[in-house]
Scaffold this active site. Structure first.
Site, PDB file in Angstrom:
ATOM      1  N   TYR A  30       0.840  -1.203   0.000  1.00  0.00           N
ATOM      2  CA  TYR A  30       0.000   0.000   0.000  1.00  0.00           C
ATOM      3  C   TYR A  30       0.872   1.250   0.000  1.00  0.00           C
ATOM      4  CZ  TYR A  30      -3.217   3.548   1.889  1.00  0.00           C
ATOM      5  OH  TYR A  30      -3.950   4.691   2.097  1.00  0.00           O
ATOM      6  N   GLU A  52     -11.513   6.029   5.575  1.00  0.00           N
ATOM      7  CA  GLU A  52     -10.887   6.763   6.684  1.00  0.00           C
ATOM      8  C   GLU A  52     -11.863   6.856   7.860  1.00  0.00           C
ATOM      9  OE1 GLU A  52      -7.863   7.663   7.098  1.00  0.00           O
ATOM     10  OE2 GLU A  52      -6.976   7.720   5.098  1.00  0.00           O
ATOM     11  N   TRP A  60      -5.084   0.928  10.352  1.00  0.00           N
ATOM     12  CA  TRP A  60      -5.294   0.982   8.912  1.00  0.00           C
ATOM     13  C   TRP A  60      -5.125  -0.395   8.288  1.00  0.00           C
ATOM     14  CZ3 TRP A  60      -7.966   3.590   5.782  1.00  0.00           C
ATOM     15  CH2 TRP A  60      -7.740   3.557   4.406  1.00  0.00           C
TER      16      TRP A  60
END
Length: 203
Positions: A30, A52, A60
């Site tokens: 990522y 988010e 995350w």
């Protein structure tokens, strides 16, 4: 030296990354290919805002591992489709073990889809969000030098709230700004510093 005071870590491939992206293969991929790259399409930006929001209070990595399930559950985050979700859809999503089953966050995604559509009469979500890009970007040498909010993220949060968006607090919006390249918080010696093309003159 605390983890926050550490700079980059050199990987087995010889490339320098921040500690959060140096170990987990998913996070590394990522970081190397997506984080900090410009997102300038409505659907892509709506997805980022949605994810988010779902990330708030979680890691995350958790969101990334569930990303494909999120995309399936939310029809690839097409605003027009999500805006039409009903109470029955909310209940369906609350039974979906593949995503984060939080009723407030699910409803926020629907609310934000409708707000995204409404923004089309005011220039659109992309131009609206990017209008809060600061004139300069941070130049962090270690994680401790990276702020979690900024005057611009505070202003963006307030502006989005005024347009009917939910779960768009200043910290969440600062993370969004980092993720979509509005600011470059790659550490100065990271192999990704300046890679977005937005801040090359300031890398």
């Amino acid at each position: 030296m605390t983890p926050d005071e550490c700079g980059t870590i050199i990987g087995s491939d010889g490339l320098a990354r921040p500690p959060w992206a140096a170990v987990d293969p998913l996070l590394r991929e990522y970081y190397d290919t997506e984080w900090g790259m410009p997102v300038r399409d409505e659907q892509g930006l709506f997805e980022r805002i949605s994810l988010e929001a779902f990330q708030a209070g979680l890691s995350w990595a958790t969101i990334l591992r569930k990303r494909q399930a999120f995309r399936s559950a939310f029809h690839d985050f097409q605003p027009d489709t999500v805006a039409g979700f009903t109470d029955e859809d909310v209940e369906r999503l609350m039974l979906d073990a593949g995503i984060v089953r939080n009723r407030l966050k699910i409803r926020a995604a629907i609310t934000n889809a409708r707000a995204t559509i409404a923004l089309r009469d005011d220039g659109g979500l992309v131009d609206f969000v990017w209008s809060f890009q600061p004139p300069v970007t941070p130049r962090p040498r270690n994680h401790a030098e990276i702020a979690t909010t900024s005057p611009e993220s505070i202003a963006l949060s307030k502006a989005l709230r005024s347009k009917g968006f939910a779960f768009v607090g200043p910290t969440t919006m600062h993370a969004l700004m980092e993720a979509i390249g509005m600011i470059d918080t790659h550490l100065m010696d990271s192999h990704r510093r300046g890679s977005s093309g937005v801040w090359t003159d300031h890398a």
